[in-house]
Design a protein around this motif. Structure first.
Motif, PDB file in Angstrom:
ATOM      1  N   MET A   1       0.833  -1.180   0.000  1.00  0.00           N
ATOM      2  CA  MET A   1       0.000   0.000   0.000  1.00  0.00           C
ATOM      3  C   MET A   1       0.873   1.235   0.000  1.00  0.00           C
ATOM      4  N   LYS A   2       0.302   2.316  -0.489  1.00  0.00           N
ATOM      5  CA  LYS A   2       1.008   3.594  -0.460  1.00  0.00           C
ATOM      6  C   LYS A   2       0.650   4.297   0.837  1.00  0.00           C
ATOM      7  N   VAL A   3       1.677   4.833   1.490  1.00  0.00           N
ATOM      8  CA  VAL A   3       1.478   5.619   2.708  1.00  0.00           C
ATOM      9  C   VAL A   3       2.102   6.980   2.448  1.00  0.00           C
ATOM     10  N   LYS A   4       1.288   8.027   2.571  1.00  0.00           N
ATOM     11  CA  LYS A   4       1.756   9.389   2.322  1.00  0.00           C
ATOM     12  C   LYS A   4       1.783  10.164   3.637  1.00  0.00           C
ATOM     13  N   PHE A   5       2.841  10.959   3.799  1.00  0.00           N
ATOM     14  CA  PHE A   5       3.050  11.706   5.034  1.00  0.00           C
ATOM     15  C   PHE A   5       2.957  13.204   4.773  1.00  0.00           C
ATOM     16  N   TYR A   6       2.536  13.931   5.795  1.00  0.00           N
ATOM     17  CA  TYR A   6       2.369  15.370   5.681  1.00  0.00           C
ATOM     18  C   TYR A   6       3.044  16.080   6.847  1.00  0.00           C
ATOM     19  N   ALA A   7       3.504  17.301   6.576  1.00  0.00           N
ATOM     20  CA  ALA A   7       4.081  18.213   7.568  1.00  0.00           C
ATOM     21  C   ALA A   7       5.200  17.541   8.364  1.00  0.00           C
ATOM     22  N   LEU A  62      -6.160   8.831   7.151  1.00  0.00           N
ATOM     23  CA  LEU A  62      -7.194   8.547   6.166  1.00  0.00           C
ATOM     24  C   LEU A  62      -6.819   7.283   5.405  1.00  0.00           C
ATOM     25  N   VAL A  63      -7.785   6.390   5.253  1.00  0.00           N
ATOM     26  CA  VAL A  63      -7.611   5.201   4.418  1.00  0.00           C
ATOM     27  C   VAL A  63      -8.580   5.350   3.251  1.00  0.00           C
ATOM     28  N   ASN A  64      -8.025   5.497   2.064  1.00  0.00           N
ATOM     29  CA  ASN A  64      -8.830   5.716   0.864  1.00  0.00           C
ATOM     30  C   ASN A  64      -9.820   6.871   1.051  1.00  0.00           C
ATOM     31  N   GLY A  65      -9.346   7.936   1.729  1.00  0.00           N
ATOM     32  CA  GLY A  65     -10.147   9.131   1.914  1.00  0.00           C
ATOM     33  C   GLY A  65     -11.082   9.122   3.112  1.00  0.00           C
ATOM     34  N   HIS A  66     -11.105   8.030   3.879  1.00  0.00           N
ATOM     35  CA  HIS A  66     -11.993   7.930   5.037  1.00  0.00           C
ATOM     36  C   HIS A  66     -11.185   7.989   6.327  1.00  0.00           C
ATOM     37  N   ASN A  67     -11.604   8.867   7.236  1.00  0.00           N
ATOM     38  CA  ASN A  67     -10.934   9.003   8.524  1.00  0.00           C
ATOM     39  C   ASN A  67     -11.136   7.720   9.328  1.00  0.00           C
ATOM     40  N   LEU A  78      -6.573  -3.061   6.574  1.00  0.00           N
ATOM     41  CA  LEU A  78      -5.879  -2.515   5.406  1.00  0.00           C
ATOM     42  C   LEU A  78      -5.663  -3.601   4.359  1.00  0.00           C
ATOM     43  N   LYS A  79      -5.682  -3.170   3.092  1.00  0.00           N
ATOM     44  CA  LYS A  79      -5.415  -4.072   1.970  1.00  0.00           C
ATOM     45  C   LYS A  79      -4.232  -3.515   1.174  1.00  0.00           C
ATOM     46  N   GLU A  80      -3.599  -4.374   0.416  1.00  0.00           N
ATOM     47  CA  GLU A  80      -2.408  -3.986  -0.349  1.00  0.00           C
ATOM     48  C   GLU A  80      -2.670  -2.813  -1.291  1.00  0.00           C
ATOM     49  N   GLU A  81      -3.887  -2.693  -1.821  1.00  0.00           N
ATOM     50  CA  GLU A  81      -4.177  -1.629  -2.793  1.00  0.00           C
ATOM     51  C   GLU A  81      -4.623  -0.319  -2.140  1.00  0.00           C
ATOM     52  N   ASP A  82      -4.665  -0.266  -0.819  1.00  0.00           N
ATOM     53  CA  ASP A  82      -5.117   0.941  -0.118  1.00  0.00           C
ATOM     54  C   ASP A  82      -4.094   2.068  -0.219  1.00  0.00           C
ATOM     55  N   GLU A  83      -4.604   3.294  -0.047  1.00  0.00           N
ATOM     56  CA  GLU A  83      -3.757   4.476   0.057  1.00  0.00           C
ATOM     57  C   GLU A  83      -4.048   5.127   1.403  1.00  0.00           C
ATOM     58  N   VAL A  84      -3.002   5.329   2.177  1.00  0.00           N
ATOM     59  CA  VAL A  84      -3.124   5.855   3.536  1.00  0.00           C
ATOM     60  C   VAL A  84      -2.431   7.214   3.587  1.00  0.00           C
ATOM     61  N   HIS A  85      -3.105   8.186   4.195  1.00  0.00           N
ATOM     62  CA  HIS A  85      -2.551   9.535   4.380  1.00  0.00           C
ATOM     63  C   HIS A  85      -2.462   9.773   5.885  1.00  0.00           C
ATOM     64  N   ILE A  86      -1.287  10.214   6.344  1.00  0.00           N
ATOM     65  CA  ILE A  86      -1.074  10.436   7.775  1.00  0.00           C
ATOM     66  C   ILE A  86      -0.709  11.896   8.020  1.00  0.00           C
ATOM     67  N   PHE A  87      -1.561  12.555   8.803  1.00  0.00           N
ATOM     68  CA  PHE A  87      -1.395  13.971   9.128  1.00  0.00           C
ATOM     69  C   PHE A  87      -1.116  14.131  10.621  1.00  0.00           C
ATOM     70  N   PRO A  88      -0.223  15.041  10.994  1.00  0.00           N
ATOM     71  CA  PRO A  88       0.003  15.302  12.418  1.00  0.00           C
ATOM     72  C   PRO A  88      -1.160  16.081  13.006  1.00  0.00           C
ATOM     73  N   PRO A  89      -1.198  16.183  14.343  1.00  0.00           N
ATOM     74  CA  PRO A  89      -2.250  16.988  14.974  1.00  0.00           C
ATOM     75  C   PRO A  89      -2.178  18.430  14.465  1.00  0.00           C
ATOM     76  N   ALA A  90      -3.347  19.013  14.309  1.00  0.00           N
ATOM     77  CA  ALA A  90      -3.414  20.414  13.863  1.00  0.00           C
ATOM     78  C   ALA A  90      -3.140  21.333  15.045  1.00  0.00           C
ATOM     79  N   GLY A  91      -2.446  22.389  14.786  1.00  0.00           N
ATOM     80  CA  GLY A  91      -2.168  23.363  15.848  1.00  0.00           C
ATOM     81  C   GLY A  91      -2.890  24.663  15.553  1.00  0.00           C
ATOM     82  N   GLY A  92      -2.749  25.588  16.447  1.00  0.00           N
ATOM     83  CA  GLY A  92      -3.333  26.898  16.215  1.00  0.00           C
ATOM     84  C   GLY A  92      -4.500  27.161  17.146  1.00  0.00           C
ATOM     85  N   GLY A  93      -5.192  28.212  16.887  1.00  0.00           N
ATOM     86  CA  GLY A  93      -6.309  28.551  17.753  1.00  0.00           C
ATOM     87  C   GLY A  93      -7.084  29.714  17.252  1.00  0.00           C
TER      88      GLY A  93
END
Length: 93
Positions: A1-7, A62-67, A78-93
């Protein structure tokens, strides 16, 4: 599966995307990423004071766009063809 990372996760891993094979759940994926790339990923997602019974993950996965919090949380399958997106906690206020 593809795992994409942010920030900050992208900085921890040193790349924006990796291929992962052989994991069956989101929890297993987090363990795999912590072991093979950076233990900080697991600490940031699962071991902060904001994690609790009503919020098992600090950040967003997110797994295939679903939280996963709207699926089965860490037990989300998870399945081999899934796409996973991993985001850190949001900051700010």
């Amino acid at each position: 599966m593809k795992v994409k990372f942010y920030a900050t996760f992208r900085e921890m891993v040193g790349r924006k995307e990796v291929e992962v094979h052989g994991v069956k759940t989101v929890g297993e994926l987090i363990d795999y990423l912590a072991e093979h790339y950076s233990p900080d990923i697991k600490r940031e997602l699962l071991e902060t004071p904001r994690v609790g019974p009503n919020k098992p993950i600090d950040g967003m996965i997110l797994v295939n766009g679903h939280n996963v919090l709207h699926l089965k949380g860490l037990d989300t399958e998870l399945k081999e063809e899934d796409e996973v997106h991993i985001f850190p906690p949001a900051g700010g206020g």
